[in-house]
Every structure is written in structure tokens, then in C-alpha cells.
Design a protein around this motif. Structure first.
Motif, PDB file in Angstrom:
ATOM      1  N   VAL A 265       0.828  -1.210   0.000  1.00 14.61           N
ATOM      2  CA  VAL A 265       0.000   0.000   0.000  1.00 14.61           C
ATOM      3  C   VAL A 265       0.861   1.258   0.000  1.00 14.61           C
ATOM      4  O   VAL A 265       0.516   2.255  -0.653  1.00 14.61           O
ATOM      5  N   ARG A 266       2.000   1.230   0.688  1.00 15.39           N
ATOM      6  CA  ARG A 266       2.866   2.419   0.679  1.00 15.39           C
ATOM      7  C   ARG A 266       3.426   2.689  -0.711  1.00 15.39           C
ATOM      8  O   ARG A 266       3.710   3.838  -1.055  1.00 15.39           O
ATOM      9  N   LEU A 267       3.591   1.645  -1.530  1.00 18.32           N
ATOM     10  CA  LEU A 267       4.001   1.876  -2.915  1.00 18.32           C
ATOM     11  C   LEU A 267       2.895   2.588  -3.694  1.00 18.32           C
ATOM     12  O   LEU A 267       3.177   3.439  -4.549  1.00 18.32           O
ATOM     13  N   ILE A 268       1.642   2.243  -3.403  1.00 18.25           N
ATOM     14  CA  ILE A 268       0.532   2.984  -4.005  1.00 18.25           C
ATOM     15  C   ILE A 268       0.606   4.452  -3.582  1.00 18.25           C
ATOM     16  O   ILE A 268       0.442   5.369  -4.400  1.00 18.25           O
ATOM     17  N   GLY A 269       0.858   4.678  -2.278  1.00 18.20           N
ATOM     18  CA  GLY A 269       1.005   6.046  -1.784  1.00 18.20           C
ATOM     19  C   GLY A 269       2.161   6.769  -2.450  1.00 18.20           C
ATOM     20  O   GLY A 269       2.072   7.967  -2.751  1.00 18.20           O
ATOM     21  N   ALA A 270       3.267   6.046  -2.705  1.00 22.35           N
ATOM     22  CA  ALA A 270       4.420   6.660  -3.369  1.00 22.35           C
ATOM     23  C   ALA A 270       4.052   7.109  -4.777  1.00 22.35           C
ATOM     24  O   ALA A 270       4.433   8.208  -5.221  1.00 22.35           O
ATOM     25  N   GLY A 271       3.312   6.274  -5.506  1.00 24.42           N
ATOM     26  CA  GLY A 271       2.865   6.672  -6.836  1.00 24.42           C
ATOM     27  C   GLY A 271       1.946   7.876  -6.794  1.00 24.42           C
ATOM     28  O   GLY A 271       2.033   8.784  -7.637  1.00 24.42           O
ATOM     29  N   MET A 272       1.061   7.917  -5.793  1.00 23.94           N
ATOM     30  CA  MET A 272       0.166   9.058  -5.639  1.00 23.94           C
ATOM     31  C   MET A 272       0.945  10.329  -5.326  1.00 23.94           C
ATOM     32  O   MET A 272       0.657  11.398  -5.869  1.00 23.94           O
ATOM     33  N   ILE A 273       1.953  10.220  -4.449  1.00 28.14           N
ATOM     34  CA  ILE A 273       2.763  11.390  -4.105  1.00 28.14           C
ATOM     35  C   ILE A 273       3.499  11.906  -5.335  1.00 28.14           C
ATOM     36  O   ILE A 273       3.565  13.116  -5.589  1.00 28.14           O
ATOM     37  N   ALA A 274       4.065  10.987  -6.116  1.00 32.14           N
ATOM     38  CA  ALA A 274       4.832  11.400  -7.287  1.00 32.14           C
ATOM     39  C   ALA A 274       3.965  12.169  -8.282  1.00 32.14           C
ATOM     40  O   ALA A 274       4.326  13.267  -8.730  1.00 32.14           O
ATOM     41  N   VAL A 275       2.797  11.621  -8.619  1.00 32.65           N
ATOM     42  CA  VAL A 275       1.959  12.288  -9.611  1.00 32.65           C
ATOM     43  C   VAL A 275       1.367  13.581  -9.047  1.00 32.65           C
ATOM     44  O   VAL A 275       1.252  14.593  -9.760  1.00 32.65           O
ATOM     45  N   ALA A 276       1.027  13.581  -7.745  1.00 31.59           N
ATOM     46  CA  ALA A 276       0.482  14.801  -7.141  1.00 31.59           C
ATOM     47  C   ALA A 276       1.539  15.891  -7.057  1.00 31.59           C
ATOM     48  O   ALA A 276       1.245  17.075  -7.270  1.00 31.59           O
ATOM     49  N   ALA A 277       2.794  15.506  -6.746  1.00 32.47           N
ATOM     50  CA  ALA A 277       3.868  16.492  -6.669  1.00 32.47           C
ATOM     51  C   ALA A 277       4.146  17.103  -8.037  1.00 32.47           C
ATOM     52  O   ALA A 277       4.318  18.325  -8.173  1.00 32.47           O
ATOM     53  N   VAL A 278       4.186  16.254  -9.069  1.00 31.34           N
ATOM     54  CA  VAL A 278       4.417  16.765 -10.426  1.00 31.34           C
ATOM     55  C   VAL A 278       3.269  17.677 -10.846  1.00 31.34           C
ATOM     56  O   VAL A 278       3.486  18.745 -11.435  1.00 31.34           O
ATOM     57  N   TRP A 279       2.035  17.285 -10.525  1.00 31.39           N
ATOM     58  CA  TRP A 279       0.885  18.122 -10.870  1.00 31.39           C
ATOM     59  C   TRP A 279       0.952  19.464 -10.145  1.00 31.39           C
ATOM     60  O   TRP A 279       0.643  20.509 -10.735  1.00 31.39           O
ATOM     61  N   THR A 280       1.320  19.447  -8.880  1.00 31.67           N
ATOM     62  CA  THR A 280       1.438  20.697  -8.125  1.00 31.67           C
ATOM     63  C   THR A 280       2.438  21.633  -8.782  1.00 31.67           C
ATOM     64  O   THR A 280       2.205  22.842  -8.906  1.00 31.67           O
ATOM     65  N   LEU A 281       3.559  21.068  -9.217  1.00 27.43           N
ATOM     66  CA  LEU A 281       4.554  21.891  -9.892  1.00 27.43           C
ATOM     67  C   LEU A 281       4.049  22.389 -11.246  1.00 27.43           C
ATOM     68  O   LEU A 281       4.321  23.525 -11.644  1.00 27.43           O
ATOM     69  N   LEU A 282       3.303  21.545 -11.965  1.00 27.83           N
ATOM     70  CA  LEU A 282       2.772  21.967 -13.256  1.00 27.83           C
ATOM     71  C   LEU A 282       1.773  23.113 -13.104  1.00 27.83           C
ATOM     72  O   LEU A 282       1.714  24.007 -13.950  1.00 27.83           O
ATOM     73  N   THR A 283       0.974  23.075 -12.024  1.00 23.12           N
ATOM     74  CA  THR A 283       0.028  24.169 -11.802  1.00 23.12           C
ATOM     75  C   THR A 283       0.743  25.485 -11.512  1.00 23.12           C
ATOM     76  O   THR A 283       0.166  26.558 -11.678  1.00 23.12           O
ATOM     77  N   LEU A 284       1.994  25.370 -11.071  1.00 23.64           N
ATOM     78  CA  LEU A 284       2.783  26.565 -10.777  1.00 23.64           C
ATOM     79  C   LEU A 284       3.857  26.805 -11.831  1.00 23.64           C
ATOM     80  O   LEU A 284       4.822  27.525 -11.589  1.00 23.64           O
ATOM     81  N   ILE A 285       3.692  26.195 -13.002  1.00 22.82           N
ATOM     82  CA  ILE A 285       4.735  26.301 -14.020  1.00 22.82           C
ATOM     83  C   ILE A 285       4.924  27.741 -14.487  1.00 22.82           C
ATOM     84  O   ILE A 285       6.051  28.183 -14.740  1.00 22.82           O
ATOM     85  N   LYS A 286       3.822  28.489 -14.577  1.00 26.06           N
ATOM     86  CA  LYS A 286       3.942  29.879 -15.020  1.00 26.06           C
ATOM     87  C   LYS A 286       4.762  30.714 -14.042  1.00 26.06           C
ATOM     88  O   LYS A 286       5.717  31.387 -14.452  1.00 26.06           O
ATOM     89  N   PRO A 287       4.438  30.702 -12.729  1.00 28.73           N
ATOM     90  CA  PRO A 287       5.294  31.457 -11.805  1.00 28.73           C
ATOM     91  C   PRO A 287       6.707  30.898 -11.715  1.00 28.73           C
ATOM     92  O   PRO A 287       7.654  31.651 -11.485  1.00 28.73           O
TER      93      PRO A 287
END
Length: 676
Positions: A265-287
Motif C-alpha cells: 500500500v505504501r508503494l501505491i502512496g508513493a505513486g500518488m505522491i509522485a503524480v500529485a507532486a508533479v501536478w502541483t509543480l505543473l500548476t505553478l509552471i507559469k510562476p
């Protein structure tokens, strides 16, 4: 603007000494909290309150001196972010302890480069920008409220009251930590295990006072999101996987389900963290791009002359250049000391040293510009340092894999292990740069609002980086020897239940080892990525139809963190929401100004929560000293324990009762301030 503070003393010896003491305390607290739960707390506001309460004993203290103290101490809440990566070197078995010099140099060089890289951005992003800088503005307001005025006693009373909230929270949390981790007469968690068919469920609750304080600072949105992560983990994933997996003979429900959670289950959490972190950065790509653009344009044309106004005077370009060159040399020496024992050929070793320094410097510069802008936009606390760490470990690993393949350095397991460790080592420097870049511009915004001198603040932050760099290695070593990390215990006889989770470091090592060795079980990672993507879509839709949000990164952390951690954080977030709602309702019914009373209650709650964090963390560090001393003299790892295993059920009841009473006190303190 007028010059109201031209004659005030600013960078004083007593201020630096006080800032050093606060930095030591908050650095130790943040290291402990970060290893336990994967969060650190912002130290600027509690540092400012402590500074005002202490320095008011001196007749000539002033707002600028207090600002220097909080600037220096703020390094404690930011530089400690290196613990998100460094423990991975022990968890993978490459280090057996934290080398003092190497660890300190990573922190100092990364931190000072974070200051240097963001100094040229101050005029563009702080003075000539409308970025909100939430923490910087809040710290400035605290300093203004606490400023002593001629013939007024209210400011001194507020300072004293603020310090009292920190001390009360610290005393409560410290006492409870002594009962749980020292005397062992109170439990630190409550869990109810049950099964439905072959599916195993857990209803957990952590009883940590520090986590309640951290949850209060996180707020209700993050708290609910983490609770949702616990539900997905222990209400869906674990029951489903335990239903599919036969339970071994003689295994308990707790050990069986926990093993499933750790391995799958922690590997599932790791995948979720990775995609959520990348998405967070993409939402801030302009700044992010805007920050890099400003940084590069400033670099091309120079930072410009500041004139004679002290409020617009940075460290000189010549000094910044000398500091940069010195940090590059020291980084080179640090990387060389790391590579020297690898057994690689001389040419290959020096290639890796140069590559590591260049990667840390260039990526650190880009990250500094991006993080500085993001901190101004969404605040330091919301700026995704974990996401930066994920991107950094991916980039570092891929670059070192390329170098290793080009020079045939990945031919045996020992070489692969070394290259994995080098990627983690390089990432830790980038994280240190990013963390201080987050903090520096917030502090400079505070200084601009209270008419401080920028170059003095920059010196204070460099001092804070050096003090923090010297403090972090021995605290890390002490906590590791006393508690160990999950999956990495220094002695076989140690209790795994007392081990510190170090969640980000565990994720870093999972990613790095998976890339280098091609052994990562991508099945559960892919499931996590899909779930994370679904949460991103759900959060977007929710934001379009209502004012409620479910941050995907917080949900992912709820899946990844131990459930007792996430539930305790939710309790703190619930207290924050309940108190704020009650204060607003009371203000409206009494015809008072809700904003003013909310501000008063929020200030009290923030300081009390900070006290809870600091109190439990400091007692945890002190207990670590006692435990290490006991084991060094041939004793056990529970030298203060007065209760045996048979007392466990009673201890759980005592812990739960104390936890409930603390929550009641917390709510009463916040509501009392809101009625003021």
C-alpha cells in the motif's frame, strides 16, 4: 516612504546570541518532527514572539532587532528540510551514521547558496512586485503589534501572553512525551483491529500532542484530505489486499495487515505522491518560469545600485560572487570526500565530483528562482518542497545513470549502490537550496514592511544557516541511535514501534533504487499514479462547483504516512476549524468585528500549537540523549520505564484521557482569545 527607524540598532550581538539559542531549539524540534511525521513547522512567528518577550527586558530593544532574531531563527524551519533526503543513505545501508562534516557541509553550502541565489531577486520580487507573501506579511504584523510604544503597556502584555501560550503548550506536550516515551505509563496511540471475512481493518488514533499542533497549522482542508488518505489506505486498499492474500499461520491481524501496508500500500502512496507532486509543480509552471526569467535577467544586467537608502541595500555583488565561489569549492571538497571511498578509477571519480557540483549548482539556481516566486505566491508552507525533492531525485538519478552507462560504472551491485547514494547526496544539496530560497524572500518581505536593512537580514540568515548546519548532524545521529528509522535500526534489540518513519526519505530511496536497479515493483506504483490522477480530476471538479478542495498531495500523504500520524493531524485540523467557526459565530452574535477576533484566536492557536510541537520534540531529543547514554553504559533502550508490558491497556487509557484533556485545553485557549 519616511524613515522612522534610521537610528535604531539592528544587527546586535545579543540579538545574534538569542537568535542562535532559538535556532538550536527549533532546529532540533523540526528535525524530530520531520523524521516522525514528514512535516516541519514555520518558526518565524514563535521566534518573533519569544524574541519580543525576552528583549523587552532591555530598554533599547526595538522592532528591527526582533526582526533580525526571527530572520535568523527562521532557518530552523527551513534548512531542516534536508532530513527529507539524508536519512535515505542510512535506510539503504550506505551510511552507518551521519558523518558530521559531510552532513554539515551539505546543509551549510546548500543553505548559503539559497541565500545568495535569491538576493538579486529581492528588488524584483519583493519591492516591485504585488506577490502576497502570506507568512512574511503575517510575521511583519506580529512584529508591529509587539512593538513597544511610549506610555503603552498593551504591547508588553501581548508579548508576555504570546510567550505564555508557547510555554503552556510546550509544558503539556513535554510532560506527555515524558509519560509515553520515557516512563512508559501512557500510550501514544490507540488502534482497534477487526476482520470481515478475510479482510482486515484498523481504526487508528495517534495521541501525539505535537501532531495535533502540526494539524492545527495545516488546517482543515489538509486535515480532511489526509483523513481521506487513511480511509483509502485502511478502509479500501489494506482490506482488499488482505482479502486476496492468505494470512500466514500464527500471524496476528495487526502484524499481517501492517506487513501488507508496508510492502504494497505504501508503494501505491508513493505513486500518488509522485503524480500529485508533479501536478502541483505543473500548476505553478507559469510562476516558476517567471521566477527563472527574472533571475536570469537580473543575472545578465546585474542587481543594480541601491543608492543611499539603507532599506534598499543588499549584500554587494562582489561579496555574493566570493560566497558563490567559496560554496562551489566547499561543495567540490564535500563531493570528493563522498566519492573517495568508492573504489572507482580516478578519472571516473572526478567526473562524478564535477557532475555532482554542476548539477547541484545549476539545478539549485533554477530551483531557487522557482521556489522564491512560489513562496511569494502561495507561501512557504504551501510551496511543494516534497515535489521539488521528487523532481530532483529523478533528474539526479537519470543523469548519474547516463554517466554510469557511458563509463561502464554500473556493472556490479556495489557500483549501483554507490551511484544510488550519490544521487541522494546530490539531491540533498538541491533540497537545502530550495528550502532556504523559500524562506529568504519571505523574511525580506517582512523586513521591507518593518523598514529593516536587507543586507543585515541576509547576514542573519547566513548565520542561521551555519548554526542550523552545525546542529542538524548531531541531532540526526542522536535520534537515529536512540530510535532508529523504519526499516533501519542500529541495533537488533531495538523496538521497531519506536522507530521514526522518515516518510520522504523512504520515498526518495524507493524512487532512486528502483531507477538504478530496475527492481521496483511498478504494479502498485502505477495503481498509485492512476489513483492520484483520479484525485487530481476530482479536486479540479470540486473546485469548479464548490469552495471545498481535496489537495491530492495531502491525500497521498495520508495513504503513505502511518495512520496514527494522519489521524492525530486531523484532530488538530478539526480543532482549528471548530475554533474558527465558533469565534466567528460568537463575534457576529455580539456585534463585534469577526476579523479582529479571528486574528486574535488564530494568533493564540498558532503559538499554542507551536508550543506543543516544540515541547514534545525537545523532550524527544532529551530522551534520545538518555537512551543513548544508557545503551552506551550497557543498559537497555528504556532506562526510565516504570511500567512493564502488562500495563499496556491501562497506559492506553491514561494516554487517551490525557489526549482528550489537552484537546479541551487547546480549544478553551483559542476560544478565550477569540472572546477577548
Amino acid at each position: 516612504m519616511p524613515e522612522p527607524h534610521a537610528s535604531l540598532k539592528e544587527l546586535t550581538l545579543r540579538g545574534v546570541i538569542l537568535g542562535t539559542l532559538i535556532t538550536l531549539v527549533f532546529t532540533a524540534s523540526n528535525v524530530y518532527l520531520g523524521l516522525k511525521v514528514g512535516l516541519t513547522f514555520a518558526s518565524s512567528i514563535p521566534a518573533a514572539v519569544i524574541s519580543m518577550a525576552v528583549l523587552r527586558a532591555f530598554r533599547d530593544s526595538n522592532i528591527l532587532e526582533n526582526n533580525i532574531v526571527q530572520t535568523q531563527a527562521s532557518a530552523a524551519g527551513t534548512l531542516s528540510a534536508v532530513i527529507f533526503v539524508l536519512p535515505a543513505l542510512l535506510m539503504m545501508g550506505y551510511w552507518t551514521g551521519f558523518p558530521l562534516l559531510q552532513t554539515a557541509m551539505i546543509c551549510a553550502c546548500g543553505g548559503i547558496l539559497g541565500v545568495v541565489f535569491t538576493v538579486p531577486l529581492r528588488r524584483a520580487l519583493v519591492v516591485n512586485s504585488d506577490l502576497p507573501y502570506p507568512e512574511g506579511v503575517a510575521a511583519a504584523e506580529i512584529l508591529k503589534v509587539g512593538q513597544k510604544q511610549e506610555g503603552a503597556d498593551g504591547a508588553a502584555a501581548r508579548q508576555s501572553g504570546g510567550l505564555r501560550e508557547i510555554m503552556l503548550g510546550g509544558a503539556l506536550a513535554g510532560s506527555f512525551s515524558l509519560l509515553t516515551g520515557g516512563l512508559r505509563v501512557a500510550g501514544d496511540s490507540v488502534s482497534y483491529w477487526f476482520s470481515m471475512g478475510r479482510a482486515v481493518f484498523q481504526l487508528p488514533l495517534g495521541l501525539s500532542f505535537a501532531l495535533v499542533g502540526a494539524g492545527y497549522l495545516v488546517g482543515i482542508v489538509g486535515g480532511v484530505a489526509m483523513l481521506l488518505g487513511v480511509v483509502l489506505s485502511w478502509g479500501v486498499a489494506v482490506p482488499w489486499l488482505t482479502w486476496l492474500t492468505p494470512m500466514p499461520d500464527g500471524a496476528s491481524l495487526a502484524s499481517f495487515a501492517t506487513g501488507i501496508w508496508v510492502s504494497k500500500v505504501r508503494l501505491i502512496g508513493a505513486g500518488m505522491i509522485a503524480v500529485a507532486a508533479v501536478w502541483t509543480l505543473l500548476t505553478l509552471i507559469k510562476p516558476m518560469v517567471e521566477g527563472m526569467r527574472i533571475s536570469l535577467s537580473v543575472l545578465k544586467r546585474g542587481s543594480g545600485e541601491s543608492g543611499q537608502d539603507r532599506r534598499d541595500t543588499d549584500l554587494s555583488p562582489g561579496l555574493l560572487l566570493k560566497l558563490t565561489l567559496l560554496m562551489i569549492v566547499l561543495l567540490g571538497a564535500t563531493f570528493q570526500s563522498f566519492v573517495v571511498d568508492s573504489g572507482l578509477p580516478t578519472l571516473a571519480a572526478w567526473t562524478l565530483v564535477v557532475a555532482g557540483v554542476v548539477l547541484a549548482f545549476v539545478f539549485g539556481f533554477l530551483v531557487a528562482a522557482a521556489c522564491g516566486y512560489m513562496a511569494g505566491l502561495v507561501g512557504s508552507s504551501a510551496s511543494p518542497i516534497s515535489g521539488i525533492a521528487v523532481i530532483a531525485i529523478l533528474a539526479s538519478s537519470m543523469i548519474f545513470i547516463g554517466i554510469g552507462q557511458a563509463q561502464d560504472l554500473l556493472g556490479n551491485p556495489e557500483s549501483v549502490r554507490f551511484m544510488t547514494a550519490l544521487a541522494l547526496f546530490c539531491t540533498s544539496v538541491v533540497v537545502a537550496v530550495a528550502a532556504i530560497s523559500n524562506d529568504n524572500l519571505q523574511d525580506l518581505k517582512t523586513g521591507w514592511l518593518v523598514h529593516a536593512t536587507p543586507w543585515r537580514q541576509q547576514i542573519a540568515l547566513i548565520i542561521g544557516c551555519v548554526i542550523g548546519a552545525v546542529t542538524i548532524p548531531p541531532v540526526l545521529e542522536l535520534l537515529y541511535e536512540a530510535y532508529g528509522f523504519i526499516g533501519s535500526l542500529p541495533r537488533e534489540s531495538m523496538d521497531p514501534a519506536q522507530a521514526l518513519a522518515a516518510p520522504q526519505a523512504s520515498l526518495m530511496i524507493t524512487i532512486a533504487q528502483g531507477l538504478f536497479s530496475h527492481t521496483l515493483d511498478w504494479t502498485y506504483i502505477r495503481i498509485g499514479v492512476l489513483v492520484g490522477a483520479a484525485l487530481i480530476v476530482f479536486d479540479w471538479v470540486l473546485g469548479r462547483v464548490s469552495r471545498f478542495r481535496v489537495p491530492p498531495l495531502a491525500v497521498a500523504m495520508g495513504v503513505y504516512l502511518p495512520p496514527t500520524v494522519a489521524t492525530a493531524l486531523f484532530v488538530g485540523a478539526l480543532i482549528s476549524w471548530f475554533a474558527r467557526s465558533r469565534v466567528r459565530a460568537q463575534a457576529l452574535s455580539a456585534g463585534a468585528d469577526p476579523a479582529r477576533l479571528e486574528q486574535a484566536s488564530e494568533r493564540t492557536g498558532t503559538l499554542f500549537a507551536s508550543g506543543l510541537i516544540v515541547g514534545e520534540s525537545l523532550v524527544g531529543v532529551v530522551l534520545a540523549i538518555v537512551i543513548v547514554g544508557s545503551m552506551a553504559s550497557g543498559g537497555g533502550d528504556a532506562p526510565l520505564a516504570v511500567a512493564g508490558p502488562g500495563f499496556a491497556s491501562v497506559a492506553t487509557g491514561i494516554g487517551l484521557l490525557a489526549f482528550v484533556l489537552m484537546c479541551v485545553v487547546f480549544v478553551r485557549r483559542v476560544l478565550g482569545a477569540g472572546r477577548g
